[in-house]
Each structure stands twice: as structure tokens, then as C-alpha cells.
Design an enzyme around this catalytic site. Sequence first.
Site, PDB file in Angstrom:
ATOM      1  N   ARG A   1      -5.680   1.928 -13.567  1.00 47.49           N
ATOM      2  CA  ARG A   1      -3.597   2.164 -13.059  1.00 47.49           C
ATOM      3  C   ARG A   1      -3.572   1.257 -13.061  1.00 47.49           C
ATOM      4  NH1 ARG A   1      -4.456   5.950  -8.778  1.00 47.49           N
ATOM      5  NH2 ARG A   1      -3.780   7.668 -10.193  1.00 47.49           N
TER       6      ARG A   1
ATOM      7  N   ARG B   1     -14.369   2.644   4.608  1.00 46.04           N
ATOM      8  CA  ARG B   1     -13.074   1.749   4.830  1.00 46.04           C
ATOM      9  C   ARG B   1     -11.948   2.604   4.463  1.00 46.04           C
ATOM     10  NH1 ARG B   1      -9.729  -0.722   1.002  1.00 46.04           N
ATOM     11  NH2 ARG B   1     -11.494  -0.234  -1.023  1.00 46.04           N
TER      12      ARG B   1
ATOM     13  N   HIS C   1     -15.387   3.725 -15.251  1.00 48.46           N
ATOM     14  CA  HIS C   1     -14.909   2.381 -13.679  1.00 48.46           C
ATOM     15  C   HIS C   1     -16.527   2.090 -14.188  1.00 48.46           C
ATOM     16  CE1 HIS C   1     -14.336   2.548  -9.596  1.00 48.46           C
ATOM     17  NE2 HIS C   1     -12.765   1.539  -9.965  1.00 48.46           N
TER      18      HIS C   1
ATOM     19  N   ASN D   1       0.887  -1.050   0.202  1.00 49.57           N
ATOM     20  CA  ASN D   1       0.021   0.310   0.077  1.00 49.57           C
ATOM     21  C   ASN D   1       0.928   1.418  -0.026  1.00 49.57           C
ATOM     22  OD1 ASN D   1      -2.492  -1.198  -0.155  1.00 49.57           O
ATOM     23  ND2 ASN D   1      -2.874  -0.657   2.763  1.00 49.57           N
TER      24      ASN D   1
ATOM     25  N   HIS E   1     -15.710  -2.973   0.096  1.00 50.88           N
ATOM     26  CA  HIS E   1     -15.294  -2.773  -1.019  1.00 50.88           C
ATOM     27  C   HIS E   1     -16.919  -2.339  -1.990  1.00 50.88           C
ATOM     28  CE1 HIS E   1     -13.846  -1.911  -5.885  1.00 50.88           C
ATOM     29  NE2 HIS E   1     -12.989  -1.776  -5.065  1.00 50.88           N
TER      30      HIS E   1
ATOM     31  N   TYR F   1     -12.562  -9.808  -1.694  1.00 57.13           N
ATOM     32  CA  TYR F   1     -13.289  -8.241  -1.981  1.00 57.13           C
ATOM     33  C   TYR F   1     -14.383  -8.401  -1.851  1.00 57.13           C
ATOM     34  CZ  TYR F   1      -8.989  -5.625  -4.082  1.00 57.13           C
ATOM     35  OH  TYR F   1      -8.023  -5.253  -4.853  1.00 57.13           O
TER      36      TYR F   1
ATOM     37  N   ARG G   1     -10.897  -3.710 -14.246  1.00 63.14           N
ATOM     38  CA  ARG G   1      -9.934  -4.386 -14.113  1.00 63.14           C
ATOM     39  C   ARG G   1     -10.582  -6.431 -13.832  1.00 63.14           C
ATOM     40  NH1 ARG G   1      -5.926  -1.747 -11.688  1.00 63.14           N
ATOM     41  NH2 ARG G   1      -6.872   0.685 -10.597  1.00 63.14           N
TER      42      ARG G   1
END
Length: 690
Positions: A414, A573, A444, A55, A601, A477, A384
Site C-alpha cells: 500500500r 506498539r 509480506h 498517521n 517494529h 525503525y 518496500r
Amino acid sequence: MPTESLSSTRTLPADRFLNRELSWLDFNARVLELAEDETQPLLERAKFLAIFASNLDEFFMVRIAGLKRRQTTGLTVRSPDGLTIREQLELITTRTQELVQRHADVFIKDVAPRLQDEGIRILHWSDLADDDARRLREYFRDQIFPVLTPLAVDPAHPFPYISGLSLNLAVSVHDPDSGAPRFARLKVPNNVPRFIPIGAPGQTTTFLLLEDLISAHLSQLFPGLEVLDHHLFRVTRNADLEVEEDRDEDLLQALERELARRRFGPAVRLEVTESMDPQILAVLVSELEITTADVVTVPGPLDLGALMALYDLERPELKDDPFVPAPHPRLSEGESPKSVFATLREGDVLVQHPYDSFATSVQRFIEQAAMDPNVLAIKQTLYRTSGDSPIVNALIDAAQAGKQVVVLVEIKARFDEEANITWARSLERAGCHVVYGLVGLKTHCKTALVVRREQGVLRRYCHIGTGNYNPKTARIYEDLGILTADPRVGADLTDLFNTLTGYSRQTNYRMLMVAPHGIRSGLLEKIRREARHAAEGKPSGIRFKLNSLVDERIIDALYEASAAGVPVDLFIRGICALRPGVPGLSETIRVRSIVGRFLEHSRVMSFLNDGDEEWWIGSSDLMHRNLDRRVEVLLRVCDEHARRQLARMLDDAMASDVRSWQLGGDGRWTRTGEIDYHAQRLAQVGEHAG
């Protein structure tokens, strides 16, 4: 930010926002607390140490890189909390060094000794028995030595390029002929295991770090010279792509050009060990064109993200009990799958991963659509996905079967840019219509639309979710998704895909809010409506579950709602720039964070609305990038059973006895509660399946 409130009825305090970057560091500190937590299984603690390190790498590569880029342009814009870029960087440097010290202490003083007690040992070269040392000398000679390339630094050899996140040895040597000191850089290869087993591979839990093995054999790399000293260091570079999008240029080519540049981004952090020689450090700082403020001193081994290799050991007694997602009961009959289309004609299905199996719900939806001869078209967004993606394979099968397949692959996602370019080209070769996103925006949203002919009539089936179409992350997730045959949602997704693939400028939808034009304005209207209801004595309430809350206009609206008496519960979160519980500002607002086994998430928004409660789920966090620079989708949830599920989820998360962190008005997070939220959700899977 102006201090006038949205309703212009009162002035809001200038210090009403918390700093975004420091809030993110607080989130990573919560991850570190899990590594410090002795109630966690030992290898889970090692895993959280690795996650903390990874992270922090990304934080420097993106967020700190962005601040430094703005600093070099001479921008003097202050952050919403009033800090200059220089002041932010100073605070971040101090806080980061504190966390790095804690991180190293947990590993060196606690986790590593406990691992050793369990037979998982990390030795130094000097600790090895003679037979082990002999075997590792042979391993070095055969497997390591041939790939090493020492690079001299002198007037004839300029300072070499140091790749981002690579481990390196700075080696000092003495030339007996000239008497002059020499300096060389040696890269620790990243295509060789960092943890080298001592003993038979796969049958040992005793390791030597690769850099220790190399350090013990430096004399072989510098024959005729005396090795004086060596020091480990690591460089982090700016990896935040800035694709210059030109409507007249192929976006794919522009991105590939920028990916090539990423390797050579400017350095933003230099990690060194405590033993680093000051003279060598001065050379590194000068040659990397950084300042001493960019140097992070690490008390132990560098790059503890490598601890994930230890987590992969077959030691189940040192990990959480294995968890196998359950098939959603409405999508299966015992072990046999049901037709997703027949199920959705009976009503919507809300799935929550990883508790509900992704493979037998969302993945099966796409796979059944690909095989069904009555399906005419599949349209999907991909942000993704995984290396071997069953979703992509199903789309390829569908195209090869003659169905119309339209896929929007967001090639600007990214760190997944290269993978997504590969997927896009594979889909194109199979005959899919591939769109690479919109100029100036990232797509997204998580959406899929299936068009099926049924008795001469076309019917649309949809999935809208909060997480990526990635079966690997769907196991770790926590995400939500709605599968539905609601014709209003189908019409909305048809309009959305026409906007994404063509020239449509649709901004109004029936069941969706869509960014960049509709989510902020839609949420502001609903927040203000709750404030009006509270002022009129009607039932009101707001509940959000998010990854991050940063947008100042949304925060100010929540402050106004609180002033009107609206109860506001925020389950966040990560980053939160809102100050809860401040007298006269946010007395009715609670903020809670849960970090644990599964990464929270999903994004959920609830508005009590005078008893006619509204529920929304989708892909958007409340940040500038989501609301202004991305295509995001929120779906209104109308199915009663799904609404009850969402209500129970938030009730559980906000219960006073659930283990979590509470945010105070001073920006401090306090751990509270005893009941594990994830265990609670897992228990409900049993009820759900029963």
C-alpha cells in the site's frame, strides 16, 4: 465472534475484545503525548505533531474508507466488540475531534510560541515588514501566480474535482455588474514549499505559509471582482485499493488500472478551519457527497504534517543527539569489513536495527553476494524499499554478472505500488526473474537466500527479518534479522521460494512457520502447550513483541492460558484488542506499549515450554490480514547468543521503571516509568561494540 472458548470448558464474556479502530486512535494519542512532552527537544515535538497528522490521514484513507465502503454495501456485521459500523463511526468521529483539538492546542499554544522563542517564526502577511512584503510580492508574481488556476463554480462550471489531501481555498467573490455572489475553488500547489522563507533562502528561520501568501493576492486572480472572503479546506479520499485479481489477467495491468482509479476515490473526510462560512460548508458537503459527520473542524493550520519541513532545519540543539548505527562486531574488524559468508559459517548473527548498522550487515550481505564469483543465485522478497535502493542496485549488478537472480516484488504494498512497479521493471530489464506475488495474497515476508559454491559443494546463506529491505527506514525503525548458514533454514527458504515462484503447495517447514497456512495454527498449539504446562505445575510463560494484536482466536487462546496460570507479557506498539488484568479472564496478562525515538517494529514470540524455551522472530503481526491474506514468515531462533539477546531486549522493555504506557482492562492506557527505553538500548550498543 462465538463466546465459546477454544477448549469449550467455559464461556468467555462477550465484551472481552477492545475495538480495533479506537485502539488505533489510542496509539496515535500516544504519539501526540510525545508532542505534548516538555522533556522532548522542541523540534522532536514538532516532528511528533507531523507524524500524528500523517498517521491520521492514512487512518481515514484506509480504515475509515473501509468501514464506509462496508456501510454502503448494507453489511450489518458487527465488530468483535459488538459495535455496528454506524456505532463505530460515531465513536471514531467523537474521539477524532477530541484528538484534533488537542493536536491544534499543542501546536498553537505551546510548540509554536516556543519555536518563536528559539527564532523559528511563522508569520502572517499582516506581520511582514515592508521590504519583506515587497520581496514576497515578487516571489508570488514570478513563482506562484503562473501555476494557480481558480475554478469557478456556477451553472456553466460544474463543481471541480478536489484531489485527496490537497489544500484548497474556497473563495467568495462579488460581481459588481450582476450583483450576484460567486464561488471559486483555488488549489494550493503542492509542488511549491509550504513554508516560504522570509529573507534569503537557506539563511532564515522565519516563514510565511504558502496559503497566506496566496490569500493576500487573491485580488490578482479575480480582477474586476470583489473578493469577499476565503476559507481553507482539505479533502481525504478513499485510497484503499481493491485489486480484482483474476488468474487470467496480468496482475501488473490490473494494479495499474486500480491506481488510476485511486485518485477518484470517494471523499471520506472534509477538514475545515473554524472560520469556515456555513453556506460554503454546505456546498462542499453536498458536492463531495458526504455528511456533516465527516467534517472535522481544525482550530489551527490544516495539514500539520508539513511541520516535517521545520524538523529539517539545521538546529541540532533542538533535536535528539545524532545517532550513528554501529557495525556489528562480528561483521567487521575495526574499520574493515569481514566476509559475511565466513562469519556465518562460524555461527548465526542476530542484528537489531537501527542500533546495528543495516549498511554493514544486511545490505553488505547482498552486496557481497552480488560481487562474489562463487555465488550462483540470489533469491529475495521486496515489500518496500527506498528511492535509491542499494539492495536493488546490487541485485541488478548480480544479474548483469550472470548470476541467477529471482526477486519477488510485492506490487500491492500500500502506497508503494507505483515505486515497486518501477523497481520491478528495472530488475526485469537487468535480466532478473521478477515475480509479482501470488493471486489473492500479499507477500509480506522479509527473506533472502544466497546459493554459493564452496569446494564443489553448494551452500545456502539466509537472511530472515522483521523489517523491509529499506536502508532509510532501517535508521528509524527498530527491527531484527537473523543471518544464518543453517542448512535447515536454507532448505526451508528454498521450499518457500519454490512456492512463491512456481506451483509448489508446500505447507510444512523445518524451522519456519509460514502464513497463511501455518502461523495461526502453530502459535495456537504453542499457547495451548503453555496452558497445559501451567496446569501440570511445570514452568510456563509467553512473551510477545508485536505491532498489533487483533486476531480473536489468538486472543481467546491467551485468555485460556491466563486462566491456567500462564504469565503473559505483551509488548505491543499499536493496536491491542485484548483486555489485560481482568479478574477471571486475564489476570496474568500485562500489556505495555513503547512509543519514542525509534519506531518499534520487530515481532518476537517466546514460549517458556517447561524450560526448553522457544524463540521466534518474523514479519507477522497477529491480525487477520497477516494470518489469512499474506505470506508471512516466522523463524525459530536456535543460536544461544541470539536467544540471550532477545531475552535481554524483552526484559528491558517490560521492566517496571521503563517509560511506557500500560493498558488496563477498561481499555485505558496509563503512562508510567522514568527510564527511556531507547536510551537504554543505545547504551547497550556501546557495550556490544566494546
